[in-house]
Design a protein around this motif. Sequence first.
Motif, PDB file in Angstrom:
ATOM      1  N   ALA B  81      -3.389   5.848  -1.778  1.00 49.13           N
ATOM      2  CA  ALA B  81      -2.934   5.047  -2.921  1.00 49.13           C
ATOM      3  C   ALA B  81      -4.119   4.546  -3.729  1.00 49.13           C
ATOM      4  N   ALA B  82      -5.139   4.049  -3.034  1.00 49.96           N
ATOM      5  CA  ALA B  82      -6.284   3.435  -3.717  1.00 49.96           C
ATOM      6  C   ALA B  82      -7.021   4.453  -4.580  1.00 49.96           C
ATOM      7  N   VAL B  83      -6.937   5.733  -4.212  1.00 51.31           N
ATOM      8  CA  VAL B  83      -7.617   6.746  -5.019  1.00 51.31           C
ATOM      9  C   VAL B  83      -6.675   7.344  -6.065  1.00 51.31           C
ATOM     10  N   THR B  84      -5.479   7.760  -5.635  1.00 49.59           N
ATOM     11  CA  THR B  84      -4.609   8.478  -6.583  1.00 49.59           C
ATOM     12  C   THR B  84      -4.146   7.587  -7.739  1.00 49.59           C
ATOM     13  N   ILE B  85      -3.850   6.310  -7.468  1.00 52.42           N
ATOM     14  CA  ILE B  85      -3.303   5.466  -8.547  1.00 52.42           C
ATOM     15  C   ILE B  85      -4.317   5.293  -9.673  1.00 52.42           C
ATOM     16  N   GLN B 158     -12.482  15.556   7.845  1.00 51.19           N
ATOM     17  CA  GLN B 158     -13.215  14.824   6.806  1.00 51.19           C
ATOM     18  C   GLN B 158     -12.689  15.140   5.409  1.00 51.19           C
ATOM     19  N   THR B 159     -12.190  16.357   5.199  1.00 54.05           N
ATOM     20  CA  THR B 159     -11.837  16.760   3.839  1.00 54.05           C
ATOM     21  C   THR B 159     -10.328  16.902   3.605  1.00 54.05           C
ATOM     22  N   ALA B 160      -9.538  16.952   4.656  1.00 56.75           N
ATOM     23  CA  ALA B 160      -8.110  17.269   4.489  1.00 56.75           C
ATOM     24  C   ALA B 160      -7.403  16.268   3.567  1.00 56.75           C
ATOM     25  N   LEU B 161      -7.620  14.959   3.847  1.00 53.89           N
ATOM     26  CA  LEU B 161      -6.931  13.947   3.042  1.00 53.89           C
ATOM     27  C   LEU B 161      -7.376  14.022   1.581  1.00 53.89           C
ATOM     28  N   TRP B 162      -8.663  14.258   1.360  1.00 50.27           N
ATOM     29  CA  TRP B 162      -9.177  14.332  -0.013  1.00 50.27           C
ATOM     30  C   TRP B 162      -8.587  15.527  -0.747  1.00 50.27           C
ATOM     31  N   ALA B 163      -8.428  16.634  -0.018  1.00 46.97           N
ATOM     32  CA  ALA B 163      -7.826  17.823  -0.636  1.00 46.97           C
ATOM     33  C   ALA B 163      -6.393  17.511  -1.086  1.00 46.97           C
ATOM     34  N   VAL B 164      -5.681  16.762  -0.247  1.00 43.25           N
ATOM     35  CA  VAL B 164      -4.299  16.384  -0.597  1.00 43.25           C
ATOM     36  C   VAL B 164      -4.302  15.423  -1.791  1.00 43.25           C
ATOM     37  N   ILE B 165      -5.262  14.518  -1.796  1.00 40.81           N
ATOM     38  CA  ILE B 165      -5.369  13.539  -2.894  1.00 40.81           C
ATOM     39  C   ILE B 165      -5.581  14.261  -4.225  1.00 40.81           C
ATOM     40  N   ALA B 247      -5.243  13.443  10.279  1.00 45.90           N
ATOM     41  CA  ALA B 247      -6.209  13.028   9.253  1.00 45.90           C
ATOM     42  C   ALA B 247      -5.570  12.936   7.873  1.00 45.90           C
ATOM     43  N   SER B 248      -4.525  13.711   7.601  1.00 50.12           N
ATOM     44  CA  SER B 248      -3.921  13.653   6.269  1.00 50.12           C
ATOM     45  C   SER B 248      -2.460  13.226   6.351  1.00 50.12           C
ATOM     46  N   LYS B 249      -2.108  12.552   7.427  1.00 51.87           N
ATOM     47  CA  LYS B 249      -0.703  12.153   7.580  1.00 51.87           C
ATOM     48  C   LYS B 249      -0.430  10.889   6.772  1.00 51.87           C
ATOM     49  N   LEU B 250       0.634  10.928   5.980  1.00 55.63           N
ATOM     50  CA  LEU B 250       1.031   9.760   5.195  1.00 55.63           C
ATOM     51  C   LEU B 250       2.301   9.162   5.776  1.00 55.63           C
ATOM     52  N   ILE B 251       2.579   7.927   5.347  1.00 52.51           N
ATOM     53  CA  ILE B 251       3.582   7.146   6.068  1.00 52.51           C
ATOM     54  C   ILE B 251       4.974   7.784   6.007  1.00 52.51           C
TER      55      ILE B 251
END
Lengths: 344, 297
Positions: B81-85, B158-165, B247-251
């Motif tokens: 959220a803090a990055v995508t918004i 390290q990169t999975a969440l950023w790739a999703v973002i 690592a890239s799991k969201l709620i």
Amino acid sequence: MDTKPFVVLQDVAKRWNGQLGVEEISLDIDEGSFVALLGPSGCGKSTTLRLLAGLEIPDEGQILIEGRDVTTSAASARNLSMVFQSYALFPHLSVAENVIFGLKVRGVPRAERREKMARALEITGLGGLEHRKPSELSGGQRQRVALARAIVAGQRLCLMDEPLSNLDAKLRNSVRKDIKKLQRDLGITVVYVTHDQTEAMSLADKIVLMREGRIQQIGSPDDLYNRPANTFVAEFVGAPPMALIEPGIVEDLSPGRTLGIRAENVEIAKKGKGRLSCIVSEAEFLGNETLIGLEHKGVRGLTVMKPGLSLVPVGERVEVTFNNQDLHVFDEVGRRVSEQLTEK
Amino acid sequence: MNKRVNLERRRQAIYGWLLLSPAAVMLSIFAFYPSAATFWSSLFSRGTRRRPSEFIALENYSDLFADPTFWVVLKNNLLYAAVTIPVSIVIALAMALWANSKIPARGFVRTAYFTPTVLPMIAAANLWLFFYTPGLGVLDQIGGLFGLPSINWLGQPQTALWAVIIVTIWKEAGFFMIFYLAALQTIPEDLKEASDIEGASRWTYTRRIVLPLLMPTTLFIMVNATINSVKLIDHLFILTKGGPSDASKLILYYIWEMAFAFFDAPHAAAMTILVLGVLCIVAAVQLFFIDRRTHYQ
């Protein structure tokens, strides 16, 4: 050097995709004068003002302000202010912030800003409204905020684009007087666009009458009213406008010439004594006088003024008379001819 | 006379309720009732054949707080959220300002920016899967030209969440741009002219006039982006399935897993209630606090 006019437009032209904007605009404006650009809508008066403001850049010609060539300068480099038809107030800023916006942008120190704003608000009678938003003001107040914003920076040239057109008739009269007083007190030069000839006549030292992108006549209100350069000016200026009589209608005074006559110079004559016999088409009571519209073949806009209430039934036949020295003479293309007609 | 006034007033009241009822009925069936039912079921234990479900009050909630995965997922989602918004809002605004100025091929630029929004998220995710694939993917191919080593963007923690973002921002920014474009159309041209004459630079005009006038839109977009940061998980199913090692799991993905992969409905319900509560608080803060400082025309 002193005699050089404050603002000069020289053969300025602006076209849009080959369509006519304005053409051959040449105009001198003296410092401290009030100049009105007058004309029907679409005549190019607003375009001329925008060219002067730097919101449009001309395709041809030159614009000089204070002797400096500003033809292609940005609006901000021209040292002028402007009042927009819509006022163009910033809706999210308070009155005070709107007024000092330009000072802030130009980096005027806070104390000076406050002083200038107080003065501008006092002059325009806006004291106590500093913290209101434009949406909380009446039309007249918004108009005065726009004026305050225009005068606060102390620019010597102020452009106004139909500033009164969004006000009701009563307010328009009082603001008109305020604007004139402001201009005189501050000694600023005003270029004022309007389509309302009464406004131009009452405010301006000099009127520039335009039509289809070209200047028709430049002159004092007296010039335009009493010495119209052509039939368009004659029919545009004055309420009611000048009546035009086609050649050959009145006994052959001046063959091939169109004649013009103002309502105040026309009188109703006794039966058999008049020079034109007309039919009454309308009668309009204005309070202090009555305007009687007359119809006659080959005559446009013939009107008689009678003092007080003196309605004449529509359809009645009346005869009118006038003096030859009050006639204006125009040639076949409508230009004024300076020949005097002999006394009848 | 009095009777007639009363009758009229009652008629008005009935009229008002009639106008209100369709929305009230729909919301009750599809929003209020499910929320209440979810809350109710979050208070019971998971029933098995041997042990029927029983009332356990807030035990499901305390289980969640003790679950380390829950905290990992929460942290992931906060970062997401803090990055995508902010990033998608800033990009949307920049694109809108650019696409609204007098540039050649303006229509093309707008369409190009809007295209990601038209694509279904699943299709977009497949597209990006192709970009990210190690060896074959576009990113690796371009990197290869410059002699960079192959990177498994989606395969390492390290990169999975950023790739999703990045996929989310790419998807959202064009959508938000449309709102900004619409809002920019409502700012009258003469405000720009007035500020030009006052000597304001382009930047001053943007900062002092345009941005404040866009505040209502920004607020709307912020609320939407916040909701999306919880709601938008379609691409996880294609790209990472929450991995590697959460690592890239969201709620919301975790809730789905809980309910339909682990068949633990009560814990999923408890988590749903927590998300709902947080979203309500966030929406309230945005609408009440920022709203007060926003100018509406």
